[in-house]
Design an enzyme around this catalytic site. Sequence first.
Site, PDB file in Angstrom:
ATOM      1  N   GLY A  72      76.522  42.960  55.131  1.00 31.44           N
ATOM      2  CA  GLY A  72      75.406  42.131  55.818  1.00 31.44           C
ATOM      3  C   GLY A  72      74.249  42.502  55.420  1.00 31.44           C
ATOM      4  N   THR A  73      73.940  43.093  54.247  1.00 33.59           N
ATOM      5  CA  THR A  73      72.641  43.569  54.079  1.00 33.59           C
ATOM      6  C   THR A  73      71.865  42.339  53.716  1.00 33.59           C
ATOM      7  OG1 THR A  73      73.803  45.224  52.600  1.00 33.59           O
ATOM      8  CG2 THR A  73      71.395  45.269  52.180  1.00 33.59           C
ATOM      9  N   THR A  74      72.064  41.355  52.934  1.00 39.66           N
ATOM     10  CA  THR A  74      71.481  40.248  52.477  1.00 39.66           C
ATOM     11  C   THR A  74      71.162  39.625  53.783  1.00 39.66           C
ATOM     12  OG1 THR A  74      73.010  40.131  50.685  1.00 39.66           O
ATOM     13  CG2 THR A  74      71.411  38.405  50.895  1.00 39.66           C
ATOM     14  N   TRP A  75      71.848  39.105  54.796  1.00 42.16           N
ATOM     15  CA  TRP A  75      71.586  38.569  55.954  1.00 42.16           C
ATOM     16  C   TRP A  75      70.502  39.351  56.711  1.00 42.16           C
ATOM     17  CZ3 TRP A  75      75.844  37.769  60.300  1.00 42.16           C
ATOM     18  CH2 TRP A  75      75.555  36.735  60.989  1.00 42.16           C
ATOM     19  N   HIS A 134      70.899  51.845  50.936  1.00 40.68           N
ATOM     20  CA  HIS A 134      72.361  52.181  50.954  1.00 40.68           C
ATOM     21  C   HIS A 134      72.652  53.721  51.164  1.00 40.68           C
ATOM     22  CE1 HIS A 134      73.763  48.270  50.305  1.00 40.68           C
ATOM     23  NE2 HIS A 134      73.579  48.127  49.060  1.00 40.68           N
ATOM     24  N   ARG A 286      79.308  34.711  49.555  1.00 42.54           N
ATOM     25  CA  ARG A 286      80.626  34.299  49.177  1.00 42.54           C
ATOM     26  C   ARG A 286      81.170  33.562  50.225  1.00 42.54           C
ATOM     27  NH1 ARG A 286      86.044  36.211  49.746  1.00 42.54           N
ATOM     28  NH2 ARG A 286      85.174  37.514  51.236  1.00 42.54           N
ATOM     29  N   GLY A 288      80.865  34.445  53.806  1.00 37.99           N
ATOM     30  CA  GLY A 288      80.198  34.873  54.985  1.00 37.99           C
ATOM     31  C   GLY A 288      80.894  34.525  56.426  1.00 37.99           C
TER      32      GLY A 288
HETATM   33  P1  A3P Z   1      81.842  37.868  51.946  1.00 42.78           P
HETATM   34  O1  A3P Z   1      82.136  38.400  50.458  1.00 42.78           O
HETATM   35  O2  A3P Z   1      82.946  38.368  53.014  1.00 42.78           O
HETATM   36  O3  A3P Z   1      81.413  36.572  51.936  1.00 42.78           O
HETATM   37  P2  A3P Z   1      75.677  42.427  51.621  1.00 42.78           P
HETATM   38  O4  A3P Z   1      74.561  41.561  51.827  1.00 42.78           O
HETATM   39  O5  A3P Z   1      75.934  43.551  52.253  1.00 42.78           O
HETATM   40  O6  A3P Z   1      76.170  42.750  50.115  1.00 42.78           O
HETATM   41  O7  A3P Z   1      77.284  41.717  52.054  1.00 42.78           O
HETATM   42  C1  A3P Z   1      77.612  40.551  51.706  1.00 42.78           C
HETATM   43  C2  A3P Z   1      78.360  39.629  52.398  1.00 42.78           C
HETATM   44  O8  A3P Z   1      77.531  39.111  53.484  1.00 42.78           O
HETATM   45  C3  A3P Z   1      79.331  38.708  51.925  1.00 42.78           C
HETATM   46  O9  A3P Z   1      80.570  38.408  52.693  1.00 42.78           O
HETATM   47  C4  A3P Z   1      78.259  37.347  52.115  1.00 42.78           C
HETATM   48  O10 A3P Z   1      79.189  36.176  51.818  1.00 42.78           O
HETATM   49  C5  A3P Z   1      77.749  37.522  53.474  1.00 42.78           C
HETATM   50  N1  A3P Z   1      76.506  36.700  53.554  1.00 42.78           N
HETATM   51  C6  A3P Z   1      75.731  36.963  53.040  1.00 42.78           C
HETATM   52  N2  A3P Z   1      74.436  36.341  53.537  1.00 42.78           N
HETATM   53  C7  A3P Z   1      74.979  36.001  54.825  1.00 42.78           C
HETATM   54  C8  A3P Z   1      74.351  35.139  55.601  1.00 42.78           C
HETATM   55  N3  A3P Z   1      73.155  34.815  55.601  1.00 42.78           N
HETATM   56  N4  A3P Z   1      74.936  35.075  57.154  1.00 42.78           N
HETATM   57  C9  A3P Z   1      76.198  35.767  57.024  1.00 42.78           C
HETATM   58  N5  A3P Z   1      76.866  36.296  56.164  1.00 42.78           N
HETATM   59  C10 A3P Z   1      76.195  36.417  54.895  1.00 42.78           C
END
Ligand code: A3P
Length: 320
Positions: A72-75, A134, A286, A288
């Site tokens: 959930g890093t990006t979020w 990380h 992907r 989410g």
């Molecule tokens: P999935 O591959 O299960 O869809 P990170 O940001 O740590 O790399 O994690 C990526 C995961 O967070 C991916 O999960 C991605 O789809 C999901 N993600 C990215 N942006 C998001 C958002 N705004 N809200 C919820 N999930 C999100």
Amino acid sequence: ERANMDLIFYKYKDRVAMLPKEKGWSTKNLYLYQGFWHQSMRKVSVESVMAIQETFRAHPTDIYLATVPKSGTTWLKALMFALVNRNQYNNNSVSTHPLLVSNPHICLPYIEFEIFKTTPTYVDAHSPRLFATHMSYTSLPQSILDYGCRLVYICRNPKDVLVSLFNFENKRRDKSFDIMTFDEAFELFSKGVMVNGPYWDHVKGYHKVSLENPENILFLTYEDLTRDTANYVKQLANFMGCPFTEEEEAKGVVQEIVSLCSFESLSEANKHGNLAKGLPNEVFFREGKVGGWINHLTDEMSRILDEITEEKFHGLNITF
Ligand code: A3P
């Protein structure tokens, strides 16, 4: 920057060569340093961790986001950036808000990336400076700990992390590599071998200090944030020292931030364009969803991961 990276890679070459190694997911090898697995010769790498430990200087007002990849890093990057800057930008503007014209990873950089820059972008930034990492808690540079900088940690249930990582690594792996099977990914993940893994040790490290030091570390889960986004966003704002005013709440600013950073909004904004090294912006979005693992893991795989998780998190109140 490239020359600087090469210098840093060269500087730590001999130390890296001494480390235990294992097969990587999208790089040839991963190296075990201070109990965690790292890539080499990349931005997020064992060399960047070593360089950070030697040269990175925290400021007391910095706020850090720490995660295991795919948790959930990006979020969270988006939410933290949006909260701190909410009065600077129009939160509804598709054409001007940095999160909608750029990418959360540009708006809030990893210190693993900053360390390679000849002039780090954030050196003179207004406070609080926001960074992500990380790195495991035990590997954080001393200045972050000495200043007691605030840290936000987000983790996610290990089965969804595995599936998310499997998809991500297969997208970014070198074309000269064979495609990785899910069985192979499962094996490595269960053994703890992934970038910044073992997953369980990473989570436990931050969880422990969040209990000892709740005012310095906010411990969140992807699942909680999904279930009750607005409440956790308010909690995050309080923690970061920028609580919503009554007036803002009445005007619906909380919902504005939630919508701006939602999967729908960010995945739409990141449909096009590339990050450094040609990685498409869209790879960070992907599905989410919570619980998508059910379509990928066999019952046996699920049982094994449950067992490991139960054993590793025994007695800790970590639920997803
Ligand atoms: P999935 O591959 O299960 O869809 P990170 O940001 O740590 O790399 O994690 C990526 C995961 O967070 C991916 O999960 C991605 O789809 C999901 N993600 C990215 N942006 C998001 C958002 N705004 N809200 C919820 N999930 C999100």
